[in-house]
Write an enzyme that holds these catalytic residues in place. Structure first.
Site, PDB file in Angstrom:
ATOM      1  N   LYS A  52      -1.088 -41.056  26.722  1.00 54.26           N
ATOM      2  CA  LYS A  52      -0.091 -41.898  27.388  1.00 54.26           C
ATOM      3  C   LYS A  52       1.304 -41.335  27.137  1.00 54.26           C
ATOM      4  CE  LYS A  52      -2.975 -46.008  27.189  1.00 54.26           C
ATOM      5  NZ  LYS A  52      -3.395 -47.173  26.406  1.00 54.26           N
ATOM      6  N   GLN A  96      -1.721 -50.833  21.534  1.00 56.31           N
ATOM      7  CA  GLN A  96      -3.024 -50.209  21.757  1.00 56.31           C
ATOM      8  C   GLN A  96      -4.120 -51.039  21.098  1.00 56.31           C
ATOM      9  OE1 GLN A  96      -3.627 -47.356  23.647  1.00 56.31           O
ATOM     10  NE2 GLN A  96      -5.772 -47.873  23.338  1.00 56.31           N
ATOM     11  N   ASP A 119       1.225 -53.581  30.415  1.00 50.93           N
ATOM     12  CA  ASP A 119      -0.230 -53.706  30.568  1.00 50.93           C
ATOM     13  C   ASP A 119      -0.582 -54.838  31.537  1.00 50.93           C
ATOM     14  OD1 ASP A 119      -1.768 -51.816  29.248  1.00 50.93           O
ATOM     15  OD2 ASP A 119      -1.514 -52.774  27.284  1.00 50.93           O
TER      16      ASP A 119
END
Ligand code: NDP
Length: 284
Positions: A52, A96, A119
């Protein structure tokens, strides 16, 4: 049979995002900022986080990883989130998963400012999505809709079956597919482990979306001839990473299918970057 290549589609998306970032930074805007928080040393998470960060940097997004030890308390993690919420050069915050068992994932996700929730997991964004209001959409479902649009495969008016009802994939995907939008407007059925006669439900699908996490579970008995199959599953087996679909058994049966790896996965990362750029454009 058409192979729906998520790598090519993701490249196209990222090219457009890079142009947006370059155009606005040339005007004097600061670059977009993404904070990725990782707790502990899970090797798979470490790879995802590095990916990422690398992908974000390639677009001109300033990505910083906050790597915390496994013993970090929930309070300490929340303090980092609050710091990033207040930072004017950070547009997106990502925690995460999975987190160590002593930390509540939902408390942490709730603590992220909805404007920086790249997200798309915060209840504000989930609620906005359900009501069809603008907001940050969850990355995997958003990436799937984008992939369908890239290949001009519209589920409008068709029967869509989604297998898996998680909050990050199946449930939001079912909502998004039923939206009155161009690459949606489907008639949606949402299946799960308690669904009676799953194979029959799946065989009724013109568009079949698999998000179960069961290697090669879905073979010919589950798939209608000429269906489009979107395989979200990522299963690590002795032979490598495989999807939920038994692709070899389906190749002469389906109209189109996503490969695993190289299908939905690259789209998920591309949508995370898209959400970061969107948050930057709205919050700066
Ligand atoms: P979850 O484990 O949260 O959800 C799995 C879902 O599958 C549940 O709703 C469960 O039903 C259902 N299910 C399990 N077994 C069966 C069965 N035998 N028949 C019917 N339904 C079943 O998984 P996620 O949604 O988080 O992930 C699913 C898969 O997608 C995983 O392989 C994951 O790695 C992958 N993934 C891939 C991403 C990508 O970018 N490509 C992104 C996110 C996930 P119930 O609710 O009744 O338990």
């Amino acid at each position: 049979m058409l192979l729906l290549d998520g790598r090519i589609c993701a490249q196209e998306c990222k090219k457009k995002l890079k142009e947006r970032v370059l155009a606005d930074t040339a005007l004097g805007f600061r670059p977009p900022g993404l904070a990725v928080i990782m707790v502990g040393d899970d090797p798979a998470s470490a790879i995802y986080v590095r990916n990422k960060e690398k992908e974000a940097s390639l677009l001109g997004i300033s990505a910083q990883t906050c790597h915390l030890p496994r013993a970090t308390t929930e309070q300490e993690l929340l303090a980092h989130i609050h710091e990033f919420n207040a930072a004017s050069d950070i547009d997106g915050i990502l925690v995460q998963l999975p987190l160590p068992p002593h930390i509540s994932a939902s408390s942490c996700l709730l603590a992220i400012s909805p404007d920086k929730d790249v997200d798309g997991f915060h209840p504000n964004n989930a609620g906005r999505m359900t009501l069809g209001l603008p907001g940050l959409r969850p990355c995997t479902p958003q990436g799937i809709v984008e992939l369908l649009s890239f290949y001009h495969l519209s589920p409008a008016g068709k029967k869509a079956v989604v297998v898996g009802r998680s909050n990050i994939v199946g449930k939001p995907l079912a909502i998004m597919l039923a939206e009155p939008l161009e690459y949606a407007n489907a008639t949606v059925t949402l299946c799960h482990s308690k669904t009676a006669n799953l194979a029959k439900e799946c065989r009724s699908a013109d568009f079949l979306f698999l998000s179960v996490g069961s290697p090669r579970m879905f073979g010919r008995d589950y798939v209608k001839e000429g269906a489009v199959v979107i395989d979200v599953g990522i299963n690590r087996t002795k032979e490598g990473i495989v999807g939920d679909a038994d692709r070899a058994a389906l190749e002469d049966r389906v109209l189109a299918i996503t490969p695993v790896p190289g299908g939905v996965g690259p789209m998920t990362i591309a949508m995370l970057l898209k959400n970061t750029v969107k948050a930057w454009e709205q919050n700066r």
